[in-house]
Enzyme design. Structure first.
Site, PDB file in Angstrom:
ATOM      1  N   HIS A   7      12.284  40.368  33.157  1.00 41.12           N
ATOM      2  CA  HIS A   7      11.203  40.038  34.093  1.00 41.12           C
ATOM      3  C   HIS A   7      11.657  39.006  35.104  1.00 41.12           C
ATOM      4  O   HIS A   7      12.659  38.323  34.913  1.00 41.12           O
ATOM      5  CB  HIS A   7       9.942  39.537  33.371  1.00 41.12           C
ATOM      6  CG  HIS A   7      10.137  38.300  32.534  1.00 41.12           C
ATOM      7  ND1 HIS A   7      10.511  38.345  31.222  1.00 41.12           N
ATOM      8  CD2 HIS A   7      10.015  36.979  32.840  1.00 41.12           C
ATOM      9  CE1 HIS A   7      10.593  37.117  30.735  1.00 41.12           C
ATOM     10  NE2 HIS A   7      10.310  36.256  31.707  1.00 41.12           N
ATOM     11  N   HIS A  79      11.839  31.694  37.463  1.00 37.79           N
ATOM     12  CA  HIS A  79      13.044  32.079  36.704  1.00 37.79           C
ATOM     13  C   HIS A  79      13.168  33.597  36.645  1.00 37.79           C
ATOM     14  O   HIS A  79      12.218  34.314  36.947  1.00 37.79           O
ATOM     15  CB  HIS A  79      13.041  31.485  35.287  1.00 37.79           C
ATOM     16  CG  HIS A  79      11.973  32.008  34.364  1.00 37.79           C
ATOM     17  ND1 HIS A  79      10.739  31.423  34.228  1.00 37.79           N
ATOM     18  CD2 HIS A  79      11.958  33.071  33.511  1.00 37.79           C
ATOM     19  CE1 HIS A  79      10.017  32.085  33.334  1.00 37.79           C
ATOM     20  NE2 HIS A  79      10.738  33.100  32.896  1.00 37.79           N
ATOM     21  N   GLU A 130      16.623  32.759  32.147  1.00 37.41           N
ATOM     22  CA  GLU A 130      16.174  32.866  30.763  1.00 37.41           C
ATOM     23  C   GLU A 130      16.950  34.005  30.131  1.00 37.41           C
ATOM     24  O   GLU A 130      17.156  35.049  30.768  1.00 37.41           O
ATOM     25  CB  GLU A 130      14.667  33.181  30.759  1.00 37.41           C
ATOM     26  CG  GLU A 130      14.052  33.405  29.391  1.00 37.41           C
ATOM     27  CD  GLU A 130      12.551  33.733  29.485  1.00 37.41           C
ATOM     28  OE1 GLU A 130      12.122  34.347  30.486  1.00 37.41           O
ATOM     29  OE2 GLU A 130      11.822  33.365  28.553  1.00 37.41           O
TER      30      GLU A 130
HETATM   31 CO    CO Z   1      10.203  34.287  31.213  1.00 40.97          CO
END
Ligand code: CO
Length: 138
Positions: A7, A79, A130
């Site tokens: 994502h 992020h 991430e």
């Molecule tokens: Co995330």
């Protein structure tokens, strides 16, 4: 090591307006807002054909998103999240190559109930990355 883009997370000052914008202007399928207290965020999930967008809004005191929105009042990309098969192996390899893992270095449970770690933006061209352990990451 890294697999799919899981994502892209976007911090937004007005969650309802942002969700409506993606739904109405872009025709995206958006979820209802979901509170994730242990991460200090409320999230709206947007399912795309090949990945997801997460709209993040601060929840409670000391939200990690609050500072970001202070610095970026109109919102912005917070992020990106990439999938890995084995988060401990990924972490150890990154650390061995001198990359900084944020926090204690122990994976935490992310927004999808999977183990996640964050890598220092200064080690990745100013982008918070991430990594997320997903069972079937390629
Ligand atoms: Co995330």
């Amino acid at each position: 090591m890294i697999g799919r883009l899981n994502h892209v997370a976007i911090a937004v000052p007005d969650l309802a307006a942002a969700a409506a914008n993606y739904r109405d202007s872009l025709g995206a399928k958006v979820s209802a807002p979901v509170d994730i207290p242990h991460q200090g965020v409320t999230v709206v999930f947007i399912e795309l054909e090949n990945t997801k967008i997460e709209l993040l809004h601060p929840l409670g005191e000391n939200s990690p998103i609050a500072k970001f929105l202070e610095n970026n009042p109109s919102g912005g990309i917070h992020h990106i999240s990439c999938e890995v098969n084995d988060i401990y192996a990924a972490r150890d390899k990154l650390k061995a190559s001198g990359k900084r893992v944020l926090g204690s270095g122990e994976p935490k449970t992310g927004a999808h109930g999977t183990p996640v770690l964050f890598l220092h933006p200064k080690d990745f061209d100013g982008t918070l990355v991430e990594i997320e352990e997903v069972a079937k990451a390629s």
